[in-house]
Scaffold this motif. Sequence first.
Motif, PDB file in Angstrom:
ATOM      1  N   SER A 151       2.037   2.619  -8.752  1.00 37.61           N
ATOM      2  CA  SER A 151       2.530   1.775  -7.669  1.00 37.61           C
ATOM      3  C   SER A 151       1.509   0.682  -7.402  1.00 37.61           C
ATOM      4  O   SER A 151       0.313   0.904  -7.534  1.00 37.61           O
ATOM      5  CB  SER A 151       2.748   2.600  -6.390  1.00 37.61           C
ATOM      6  N   ARG A 152       1.987  -0.493  -7.015  1.00 39.85           N
ATOM      7  CA  ARG A 152       1.083  -1.567  -6.625  1.00 39.85           C
ATOM      8  C   ARG A 152       1.452  -2.127  -5.254  1.00 39.85           C
ATOM      9  O   ARG A 152       1.037  -3.218  -4.883  1.00 39.85           O
ATOM     10  CB  ARG A 152       1.032  -2.678  -7.667  1.00 39.85           C
ATOM     11  N   ARG A 153       2.216  -1.342  -4.497  1.00 40.04           N
ATOM     12  CA  ARG A 153       2.667  -1.826  -3.188  1.00 40.04           C
ATOM     13  C   ARG A 153       2.289  -0.853  -2.077  1.00 40.04           C
ATOM     14  O   ARG A 153       2.978  -0.731  -1.082  1.00 40.04           O
ATOM     15  CB  ARG A 153       4.182  -2.043  -3.208  1.00 40.04           C
ATOM     16  N   LEU A 154       1.181  -0.166  -2.249  1.00 41.07           N
ATOM     17  CA  LEU A 154       0.748   0.785  -1.236  1.00 41.07           C
ATOM     18  C   LEU A 154       0.213   0.055  -0.010  1.00 41.07           C
ATOM     19  O   LEU A 154      -0.554  -0.897  -0.131  1.00 41.07           O
ATOM     20  CB  LEU A 154      -0.335   1.707  -1.801  1.00 41.07           C
ATOM     21  N   ASP A 155       0.605   0.524   1.167  1.00 37.81           N
ATOM     22  CA  ASP A 155       0.064  -0.033   2.404  1.00 37.81           C
ATOM     23  C   ASP A 155      -1.381   0.412   2.566  1.00 37.81           C
ATOM     24  O   ASP A 155      -1.711   1.578   2.334  1.00 37.81           O
ATOM     25  CB  ASP A 155       0.875   0.432   3.613  1.00 37.81           C
ATOM     26  N   THR A 156      -2.234  -0.496   2.985  1.00 35.44           N
ATOM     27  CA  THR A 156      -3.652  -0.154   3.130  1.00 35.44           C
ATOM     28  C   THR A 156      -3.905   0.818   4.276  1.00 35.44           C
ATOM     29  O   THR A 156      -4.977   1.410   4.349  1.00 35.44           O
ATOM     30  CB  THR A 156      -4.486  -1.427   3.366  1.00 35.44           C
ATOM     31  N   PHE A 157      -2.926   0.983   5.178  1.00 39.34           N
ATOM     32  CA  PHE A 157      -3.105   1.888   6.308  1.00 39.34           C
ATOM     33  C   PHE A 157      -2.396   3.227   6.092  1.00 39.34           C
ATOM     34  O   PHE A 157      -2.355   4.058   6.994  1.00 39.34           O
ATOM     35  CB  PHE A 157      -2.598   1.238   7.607  1.00 39.34           C
ATOM     36  N   GLN A 158      -1.830   3.437   4.911  1.00 37.42           N
ATOM     37  CA  GLN A 158      -1.148   4.687   4.621  1.00 37.42           C
ATOM     38  C   GLN A 158      -1.738   5.329   3.371  1.00 37.42           C
ATOM     39  O   GLN A 158      -2.041   4.650   2.388  1.00 37.42           O
ATOM     40  CB  GLN A 158       0.352   4.452   4.387  1.00 37.42           C
ATOM     41  N   SER A 159      -1.875   6.643   3.415  1.00 39.27           N
ATOM     42  CA  SER A 159      -2.368   7.371   2.253  1.00 39.27           C
ATOM     43  C   SER A 159      -1.313   7.416   1.157  1.00 39.27           C
ATOM     44  O   SER A 159      -0.110   7.437   1.437  1.00 39.27           O
ATOM     45  CB  SER A 159      -2.747   8.801   2.665  1.00 39.27           C
TER      46      SER A 159
END
Length: 402
Positions: free
Chosen positions: A179-187
């Motif tokens: 994945s390359r769309r991970l939120d920086t505030f979510q694990s």
Amino acid sequence: MIRTLAIANYRSIRELAVELHGLDVVTGENGSGKSSLYRALRLLAECAGGASGNIVGSLAKDGGLSSTLWAGPESISEAMRRGEVPVQGTVRREPVNLKLGYSGDDFGYLVDLWMPTPSGSGFDPETGRPRRSAFSLDPEIKREQVFSGMIARPGSLLVDRKGNVAKLRGPDGEWTELSRRLDTFQSMLTEISDQDRAPEVLQVRDAVRSWRFYDHFRTDPDAPARQAHIGTRTPVMHHSGKDLAAALQTLREVGFERQLDAAIEHAFPGSRVGVAVTDGRFSVELRQPGMLRPMQAAELSDGTLRFLLLTAALLTPRPPELMVLNEPETSLHVDLMPALAELIVQASGSSQMIVVTHSEALLKALRDSGAAHEHVLYKDLGETRIKGLGTLEGPPWSWPKR
């Protein structure tokens, strides 16, 4: 089973790796860092989506990352420890961050959070300048890893997340993008749910989500456990204890009646706990020798009610992979400690247990059982350390480079 718990830069914990054995008791004087270790473990659980939903939200309740970070120097020299030179800061070599992780019999997991420099949220079309985000004080997840074995080595990595991008290591050793769309505030434990490509992530997430924490049950007059509630089958008691009566009745109906009666008899000889049901609403009652009627939940002492809550938690018919008790001795009379220790040892047969306590009576009872491994914390120049463990001793652990 979890074999190693690792924490870096959280409150008084600058760098700590704790070897776990199945039933571990964490103790030490007031201010030694027991609560810091407990809270760090709860933060680690939030990575899988705990009670607060995410680790950033949990940190916000704790005052934000900046207020929870280690406040001492990046490194403490031996000269500082000997008092030959004053404790002082030096030029930083590492970024300011909070790191949490564990390794176990199957997989390990670690997370690295940092406070980024204030950045924009797009550009203002009128001025052409970067627009500052209102969430600029939120920490970001910089790195996450799932690995096999005891240490996160390059050869043991299974999933590696850097910033917004997560990569998966295939059977041939080649890395592919997951994945390359991970939120920086979510694990990534909550963001990635690909059972076919990354079953290890789901296994770690499910294992961590199964962890249970019981911390200072309410026993005041308005405590949920003193009130009657609609009852449903409750194999896992809520952390607030609001479904205590339903949990106790569930124990009786699923075959744990003998263990429940034995625990109450050990703590309160001649007594028996029961559950009154009125129009579907369940409430706790306790029959005691010499009393002509059962005592209702509202009449029970704080210590008696707390022991009933701990009994329901520890006798659960659906044991978690890990159960953590924080100061379970609160409000309990010293005479109840052997009965509580017996329940804890019994629970450790089906769940890994970590008990944080400063009760000498509980410590003695657990020591006498021969089943507990003790970790005594102390402060050295403000830093939490483990007695008997040198700077270079302890279980092996490695944090990834950025």
